[in-house]
Design an enzyme around this catalytic site. Structure first.
Site, PDB file in Angstrom:
ATOM      1  N   ILE B 474       0.836  -1.211   0.000  1.00 16.31           N
ATOM      2  CA  ILE B 474       0.000   0.000   0.000  1.00 16.31           C
ATOM      3  C   ILE B 474       0.863   1.251   0.000  1.00 16.31           C
ATOM      4  O   ILE B 474       0.401   2.335   0.323  1.00 16.31           O
ATOM      5  CB  ILE B 474      -0.982   0.009   1.195  1.00 16.31           C
ATOM      6  CG1 ILE B 474      -0.222  -0.061   2.529  1.00 16.31           C
ATOM      7  CG2 ILE B 474      -1.956  -1.140   1.103  1.00 16.31           C
ATOM      8  CD1 ILE B 474      -1.129   0.109   3.744  1.00 16.31           C
ATOM      9  N   THR B 476       4.081   1.161   1.460  1.00 12.55           N
ATOM     10  CA  THR B 476       5.065   1.108   2.537  1.00 12.55           C
ATOM     11  C   THR B 476       6.424   0.604   2.068  1.00 12.55           C
ATOM     12  O   THR B 476       7.414   0.732   2.775  1.00 12.55           O
ATOM     13  CB  THR B 476       4.584   0.157   3.653  1.00 12.55           C
ATOM     14  OG1 THR B 476       4.373  -1.128   3.067  1.00 12.55           O
ATOM     15  CG2 THR B 476       3.295   0.643   4.265  1.00 12.55           C
ATOM     16  N   ASN B 627      14.316  -0.686   6.668  1.00 11.48           N
ATOM     17  CA  ASN B 627      14.788   0.141   5.558  1.00 11.48           C
ATOM     18  C   ASN B 627      14.624   1.608   5.940  1.00 11.48           C
ATOM     19  O   ASN B 627      13.511   2.140   5.902  1.00 11.48           O
ATOM     20  CB  ASN B 627      13.993  -0.187   4.287  1.00 11.48           C
ATOM     21  CG  ASN B 627      14.494   0.599   3.085  1.00 11.48           C
ATOM     22  OD1 ASN B 627      14.923   1.755   3.207  1.00 11.48           O
ATOM     23  ND2 ASN B 627      14.456  -0.018   1.920  1.00 11.48           N
ATOM     24  N   GLN B 634       7.448   6.666   5.648  1.00 11.06           N
ATOM     25  CA  GLN B 634       6.242   6.322   6.396  1.00 11.06           C
ATOM     26  C   GLN B 634       5.963   7.354   7.481  1.00 11.06           C
ATOM     27  O   GLN B 634       4.838   7.795   7.662  1.00 11.06           O
ATOM     28  CB  GLN B 634       6.394   4.942   7.047  1.00 11.06           C
ATOM     29  CG  GLN B 634       6.183   3.794   6.102  1.00 11.06           C
ATOM     30  CD  GLN B 634       4.793   3.832   5.498  1.00 11.06           C
ATOM     31  OE1 GLN B 634       3.810   3.711   6.199  1.00 11.06           O
ATOM     32  NE2 GLN B 634       4.714   4.026   4.205  1.00 11.06           N
ATOM     33  N   GLY B 697       5.757  -1.120  14.604  1.00  8.18           N
ATOM     34  CA  GLY B 697       5.108  -0.547  13.424  1.00  8.18           C
ATOM     35  C   GLY B 697       5.558   0.875  13.134  1.00  8.18           C
ATOM     36  O   GLY B 697       6.022   1.590  14.020  1.00  8.18           O
ATOM     37  N   GLU B 700       1.521   4.197  11.275  1.00  3.70           N
ATOM     38  CA  GLU B 700       0.539   5.059  11.930  1.00  3.70           C
ATOM     39  C   GLU B 700       1.148   5.994  12.969  1.00  3.70           C
ATOM     40  O   GLU B 700       0.580   7.029  13.304  1.00  3.70           O
ATOM     41  CB  GLU B 700      -0.550   4.195  12.570  1.00  3.70           C
ATOM     42  CG  GLU B 700      -1.408   3.528  11.529  1.00  3.70           C
ATOM     43  CD  GLU B 700      -2.233   2.388  12.093  1.00  3.70           C
ATOM     44  OE1 GLU B 700      -3.447   2.551  12.223  1.00  3.70           O
ATOM     45  OE2 GLU B 700      -1.664   1.318  12.384  1.00  3.70           O
TER      46      GLU B 700
END
Lengths: 159, 733
Positions: B474, B476, B627, B634, B697, B700
């Site tokens: 999506i 990322t 990465n 992100q 993560g 978000e």
């Protein structure tokens, strides 16, 4: 009606209704789907292509208006900006990317010709700094927020 | 970029994304671009009332448009199976955007609900005909005004996975007794995801087998839902989603367009494409709930929190929706002696809401982190110092261990990078020419975890590695990150690894949500690589040979493969059970989260109230940085979306009719190039010892805390507290 366009260097003859947008003609009739539809009302810039080297939002352009013009879509672009964008990670999902690239190429030409922007002081067109790039590229939305990378890539090739 | 990792292999290197060329040459084929012989085109007709019944539908004019094949309504549409009941034992049941049986009933549940579908030979005819369908209604009373419904709010349903509240001590009493106390009300408006790619579906039936091209964040759940609605075994449904033009949560559910395209294809016997207009996305794809929040804080004069109260009211639709966990971060951020958290809900006759980037924390951190800043001013303590004084050593609610807690370090590094010491605390004390200048800070917080994924990894005698898992790209850079992980796990060059994804025919991938995809796929990938190496060692004992290529050649096998997971019914069930057990176990043991500190500088025009964000620094802890190049993207992406939330984004719902009044990118303002300054992102880089590969993560975390950092900077610049988003110019004049 029948119209003739030059697209990415080759002559194309199309049968289109007068109300058909250049965007729909490119995508649906010519299969050039690299040009994207994000809003269909000129608000997002995803459909940007070049007409005789000038950037236009193809969703607000009628195909019949471009008879005899040289249209360049992302499929016909071969520009160092493309690799620079990958290096700078100036893309994520990739949906706005073709529009960003075509828009940037058109923008670089506008700048070269001495066209001022809203942030050009006293209309003295000078170096293409980050503020100028951001202002001039503001018609191309990127919801992934890859703006920093896009500006960095454009700066590199404008160099 | 600072990072504690010292990359020796591919992980930790800022490699270019592997699909970069495809995306910069126009070669990436998104769902709406798939074509089939005989392809027909669909357009939706939307209801214009919020609740009631359709008494008449006039379709003659639409049917008469040349090229129209059929107009489907509740009177003639083929049957659909009902929406599966939501069950915590079947995660795929969470994917139903709404519980409505589209075109099976004359009932209307929201303004915008599709009440007819036109299928035509071309999109223009379908759109023209859709505009000619006329409906008559018998409206019934509808509740659509969120603010007006506040008094009717009921406690959110609570579950161990998503608690609707929490309590420690008596926070209200402590608040009343506190030497310094604040009791504040905040509001946030509805938002829409506005992925640049509008939702689109191409559906093709081959007998009783269905193929769907659609951008989705949840290929496997999507397939399960379609199979249930059309009464098919899951194996007879294939979902292809190799490119997703932005999701942010909006593509994490099945919306009416998908179901109706498949239904139209079944009814007409033709392959059908539905490419939603931007307005169509607003009318049929849920967005973020609005919220009303109360944050009350009490403290001693030296800044120790004695009371923290955070309550929220959000909404769902009467026909579905996601109860937003607004107070999550307030369980974990501050060592308050007494805590009270409560989440309440109203149900309205509106299109159900759905998670949008960091549901809960995106808006919850706005209220909490503004309140902490206000308290700092009340106490005359630096806002960062106040946070450090209340930094907990263990989870404030229950003393549970943090798996990784580095927030204080983020603040220390961030303050140095940003130059926080140059800030003079007095509001309106800093200027740049005529502009007022302000600096603000806020914490970022997002819970971490991981799902399950099936995967196969194949190692070939020619030295190449093929990783196959039906996850979603999506934006990322998922395939790049997983190739990096595989390269290191198998000690092969990064270039030797190829990753296949985006197709339900591949081993079952996870949902791309909750910022969990990278860690989830990594967990299975690492396990599969371990299995492969074990097989290789066994083989090598027989064959000898220095490299795996040599071993495979000597053994005369072209490749060996390792599998994790099983696609059988039983395999899926045990998978689900294992996931729930692990989730419960992990939650008992640790509190896991990615965290960070934002620093924002704004300038505000003293005459017009125009706010420009001029500088940004963020220092984040996302565990192992697989990465750094795509991870920075992100985080920046989250921050950019947060800038929109802070300053301009708002979905306007008419409180009388329930109709969205600005369903377009020209009236809903997302940040453009000129709104986004250079964003300095860095990572602490410490792996989380409890997560696969140490990975937390990243998707978000970035948006959380952003609106608060902006609001705090605006206060510093102007002396005005804006507690109602967005911070538009009218609120500063």
């Amino acid at each position: 009606m029948e119209i003739s366009l030059r697209i990415n260097g080759s002559a194309e003859t199309l049968e289109v209704q007068p109300q058909v947008s250049l965007l729909d003609a490119l995508r649906d009739q010519l299969g050039l789907t690299g040009t994207k539809k994000g809003c269909d009302q000129g608000a997002c810039g995803a459909c940007t292509v070049l007409s005789d080297g000038a950037r236009i939002t193809s969703c607000l352009a009628l195909a019949v208006q471009y008879e005899g013009h040289e249209i360049t879509t992302i499929e016909g672009v071969d520009h160092p900006l493309q690799e620079a964008l990958v290096r700078a990670d100036g893309l994520q999902c990739g949906y706005c990317t073709p529009g960003q690239i075509c828009s940037a190429i058109g923008m670089l030409a506008e700048h070269k010709e001495g066209m001022a922007s809203a942030v050009t002081e006293d209309d003295e067109v000078d170096e293409l700094d980050e503020e100028e790039i951001r202002e001039r590229m503001s018609g191309n939305l990127c919801r992934c927020g890859a703006y920093n990378g896009i500006v960095e890539a454009i700066k590199e090739v404008a160099g | 970029m600072t990072t504690a990792q010292k990359p020796t292999g591919a992980v930790g290197k800022p490699l270019d994304r592997v699909d970069g060329k495809t995306k910069t040459t126009g070669a990436a084929e998104f769902a709406a671009e798939h074509t089939y012989p005989g392809l027909a085109h669909a357009a939706l007709v939307h209801a214009t009332i919020s609740r009631g019944r359709i008494t008449a539908l006039h379709t003659d004019d639409a049917s008469a448009v040349p090229g129209v094949i059929t107009v489907l309504t509740h009177r003639n549409a083929p049957p659909l199976e009902p929406v599966p009941k939501t069950s915590p034992l079947d995660l795929s049941s969470m994917v139903s955007g709404t519980s409505v049986d589209y075109l099976q009933t004359d009932e209307v549940y929201w303004d915008g609900q599709p009440i007819a579908v036109v299928v035509a030979e071309n999109a223009a005819a379908a759109n023209q005909a859709a505009a000619l369908v006329r409906a008559e209604y018998a409206p019934s009373e509808a509740a659509v005004d969120f603010t007006g419904a506040e008094a009717n709010a009921r406690p959110q349903p609570s579950s161990p996975i998503m608690p609707a509240g929490a309590k420690k001590g008596d926070a209200e009493e402590a608040l009343a007794a506190a030497p310094v106390a604040l009791d504040l009300r905040f509001t946030t408006p509805p938002h829409n995801h506005n992925a640049l790619e509008p939702h689109a579906t191409v559906a093709v039936w081959d007998g009783d087998r269905l193929t769907v091209h659609e951008p989705t964040q949840a290929i496997d759940w999507f397939r399960a839902h379609l199979a249930a609605r059309f009464g098919l075994p899951a194996d007879d449904v294939r979902v292809l989603s190799p490119f997703v033009g932005g999701g942010f949560g909006g593509k994490g559910a099945v919306w009416p367009g998908t179901i109706l395209t498949a239904l139209a294809a079944r009814a007409t016997g033709r392959p059908v494409r539905l490419a939603l207009s931007r307005e169509g996305v607003y009318r049929t794809v849920g967005g973020r709930t609005p919220s009303i929040q109360r944050v009350a804080v009490g403290a001693s004069h030296d800044g120790k929190l004695t009371a923290l109260v955070h309550t929220s009211v959000t909404r769902t639709g009467r026909v579905g929706g996601f109860p937003e966990p607004v107070t999550t971060q307030s369980q974990h951020l501050y060592a308050a002696e007494n805590i009270l958290l409560e989440q309440k809900l109203v149900r309205l006759d509106l299109l159900p809401n759905i998670p949008m980037r960091a549901p809960g924390e995106a808006i919850g951190t706005f209220a909490l982190e503004c309140a902490i800043d206000e308290l700092a001013y009340e106490l005359d303590i630096d806002p960062i110092e106040l946070r450090l004084r209340n930094e907990p050593e263990a989870n404030p609610l229950d003393g549970k261990e943090f798996s990784l807690r580095t927030l204080a370090e983020s603040y220390r590094q961030g303050a140095a990078r940003f130059g926080w010491h140059e800030r003079t605390p007095e509001p309106r004390s800093m200027r740049d020419g005529r502009w007022l200048v302000g600096m603000g800070a806020a914490s970022a917080y997002h819970p971490a975890g991981y799902f399950t994924a099936d995967i196969t990894v194949r190692l070939s005698a020619d030295g190449t590695v093929l990783v196959r898992c039906g996850f979603q790209e999506i934006g990322t850079g998922g395939a790049t990150a997983q190739a990096q992980i595989a390269a290191d796990a198998l000690s092969v060059p990064f270039q030797a690894v190829h990753v296949e994804y985006g197709d339900s025919a591949l081993p079952k991938g996870p949902f791309a949500g909750g910022s969990m995809q990278t860690a989830t796929v990594a967990a299975s990938l690492l396990e599969a690589c371990k299995k492969l190496k074990r097989s290789l060692r066994t083989m090598a004992r027989r064959t000898g040979g220095d490299s795996h290529e040599e071993v495979l050649r000597r053994a005369n096998v072209p490749h060996i493969e390792a599998k994790v997971g099983s696609s059988t019914q039983l395999g899926r069930k045990s998978d689900q059970a294992r996931f729930m057990l692990r989730l419960a176990r992990d939650r008992r043991r640790w509190v896991r989260a990615s965290t960070g500190a934002h620093f924002c500088q704004v300038r505000v025009d003293p005459d017009t109230g125009e706010v420009r964000v001029t500088r940004w620094t963020g220092v984040f802890s996302i565990g192992t940085v697989v990465n750094p190049k795509s991870a920075v993207s992100q985080l920046r992406g989250g921050i950019v979306m947060g800038l929109g939330m802070a300053l301009s984004e708002e979905t306007l719902v008419d409180p009388r009719t329930g109709r969205i009044m600005n369903p377009s990118l020209s009236e809903y303002h997302i940040p453009v190039h000129a709104d986004v300054p250079p964003i300095d992102v860095s990572f602490l880089g410490t792996p989380d010892p409890t997560m696969p590969g140490g990975i937390l993560g990243a998707g978000e975390l970035g948006i959380t805390g952003v609106a608060a950092a902006v609001a705090n900077a605006v206060h510093h610049a102007t002396g005005k507290r804006v507690r109602d988003l967005p911070i538009s110019v009218d609120k500063l004049l």
